[in-house]
Design an enzyme around this catalytic site. Structure first.
Site, mmCIF file in Angstrom:
data_model
loop_
_atom_site.group_PDB
_atom_site.id
_atom_site.type_symbol
_atom_site.label_atom_id
_atom_site.label_comp_id
_atom_site.label_asym_id
_atom_site.label_seq_id
_atom_site.Cartn_x
_atom_site.Cartn_y
_atom_site.Cartn_z
ATOM 1 N N LYS A 54 0.835 -1.208 0.000
ATOM 2 C CA LYS A 54 0.000 0.000 0.000
ATOM 3 C C LYS A 54 0.873 1.262 0.000
ATOM 4 O O LYS A 54 0.658 2.173 -0.798
ATOM 5 C CB LYS A 54 -0.956 -0.007 1.201
ATOM 6 N N THR A 55 1.863 1.283 0.883
ATOM 7 C CA THR A 55 2.751 2.451 0.951
ATOM 8 C C THR A 55 3.595 2.560 -0.317
ATOM 9 O O THR A 55 3.794 3.662 -0.857
ATOM 10 C CB THR A 55 3.683 2.350 2.183
ATOM 11 N N ASP B 295 -1.534 6.556 6.327
ATOM 12 C CA ASP B 295 -1.550 5.137 6.660
ATOM 13 C C ASP B 295 -2.518 4.926 7.832
ATOM 14 O O ASP B 295 -2.751 5.855 8.610
ATOM 15 C CB ASP B 295 -0.124 4.708 7.057
ATOM 16 N N THR C 247 -6.045 -1.437 6.912
ATOM 17 C CA THR C 247 -6.159 -2.889 6.996
ATOM 18 C C THR C 247 -7.618 -3.278 7.223
ATOM 19 O O THR C 247 -7.965 -4.442 7.133
ATOM 20 C CB THR C 247 -5.323 -3.417 8.179
ATOM 21 N N ARG D 84 6.784 -8.153 1.664
ATOM 22 C CA ARG D 84 7.632 -7.647 2.757
ATOM 23 C C ARG D 84 8.300 -8.811 3.488
ATOM 24 O O ARG D 84 9.455 -8.712 3.917
ATOM 25 C CB ARG D 84 6.790 -6.814 3.735
#
Ligand code: ADE
Length: 351
Positions: free
Chosen positions: A81-82, A126, A175, A234
């Site tokens: 997302k980031t 975020d 989320t 990640r």
């Protein structure tokens, strides 16, 4: 040929490695390259539909010479997302400001950020579902009319001032889309959910990152890391670094399947990529609560973990691989979970 073997792509990754090792890259550029995050959409692996939506949106906006619509990304942590917010700014040729829901306490915190944005700039928030209500209400007119009314003082001295803002782009990440208030959710023109990555895509991520880190990896080694990364790039990158340490100290410096298996066993990451916390979560259901159903708060209390962590971080992947199911009366462990944990299945539990 196995699906994770692609000579053309392997050649591309080798060329990244050659460029880095040829010493032709200036130090500054090199540290840029060392970041494993893709900088442009064309480098981005996976999430094909999301990438296509963004490509079209960005190209159309650039053609019209207008900022792109506000965008909301939803999905578990670590799926990009980031990274996508950074890419959008890069592709649009604008600056990005990063903040998060819990970091903003008062309307003034947001006002300070908003008034500094220039035309087309990206503001990334975020965990936008954790924005305090007072700040959220500020955001509505900012998103819709690019203006905010700020009230100074209280009571008789109260004065209101309207700040005009540049036309910025809000990129929100959450989320838990369900926790976003409907008025906020409705103000995003583009809303996309990021799902877990396929093992094939994660294998490509592992090879790309290995090339950037200048560590040799073979096809089976990359596949083995991908398979144990809980569908999450990640995690691929984190495990890759641990395996790199391992092969540089204990091995010959090349990442192969056997080394991945040994290194990840040390990390407590099992065959299916589950961590100690994943297994404790499952065991709480199977052993403490006889397979469930059990409420998330009860599991959290037993594990002494935040229930938010369990819901956001642990549970989504266990649901995805079918180890856990959610029913109206709580969470249940599946037959596959029992089998994976090597637990006996009592008669009648699943029949
Ligand atoms: N590194 C982390 N996520 C990635 C992605 N989606 N594509 C390429 N490299 C990545």
């Amino acid at each position: 040929m196995m699906e994770h073997q692609n000579p053309q792509e392997n050649a591309a990754y080798n060329s990244i490695r050659d460029t880095l090792s040829a010493g032709s890259v200036e130090m500054e550029e090199r540290s840029e390259l060392i970041s494993l995050r893709p900088k442009r959409l064309k480098e981005y692996i996976g999430q094909a539909k999301v990438v296509e939506t963004l490509k079209i949106g960005i190209e159309a906006a650039l053609k019209r010479e207008e900022p792109i619509d506000h965008i909301l990304f939803h999905g578990p942590p670590g799926l990009g997302k980031t990274t996508l917010a950074h890419i959008i700014a890069e592709e649009m040729g604008v600056s990005i400001t990063l903040t998060s829901g819990p970091a903003m306490e008062r309307g003034g915190d947001l006002l300070g950020i908003l008034t500094r944005l220039e035309e087309g700039d990206v503001l990334f928030i975020d965990e936008i579902h954790r924005l305090p209500r007072v700040v959220e209400e500020f955001l509505y007119p900012a998103m819709e009319d690019f203006a905010v009314d700020f009230v100074f003082d209280k009571g008789l001295n109260a004065r209101s001032h309207r700040y005009r803002l540049e036309q910025f782009v809000l990129v929100g990440a959450t989320t838990r889309a369900g926790l976003l208030s409907p008025p906020l959710r409705e103000r995003f023109g583009i809303f996309r959910t990021l799902g877990f990555y396929s093992v094939e895509d994660l294998t490509r991520v592992a090879k790309r990152s290995a090339a950037i880190l200048d560590i040799e990896i073979d096809d089976d080694g990359a596949y083995e890391i991908a398979r144990r990364s809980r569908g999450t790039p990640r995690i691929v990158n984190r495990l890759l670094k641990r395996v790199r340490d391992f092969v540089q100290v204990r091995g010959d410096g090349v990442i192969r399947k056997a080394a991945v298996q040994e290194a990840l066993e040390l990390e407590g990451v099992d065959e299916r990529g589950l961590t100690a916390l994943d297994r404790q979560f499952l065991k709480t259901i199977t052993e403490y609560y006889k397979g469930g159903p059990v409420g998330i708060e009860a599991i959290a209390a037993t594990l002494q973990e935040e229930s938010d962590t369990l819901v956001d971080v642990v549970e989504p992947y266990l649901l995805k691989i079918g180890f856990v199911t959610r029913t109206s009366s709580g969470r249940k462990a599946s037959q596959e979970a029992y089998r994976h944990l090597g637990l006996p299945i009592q008669q009648g539990l699943f029949t």
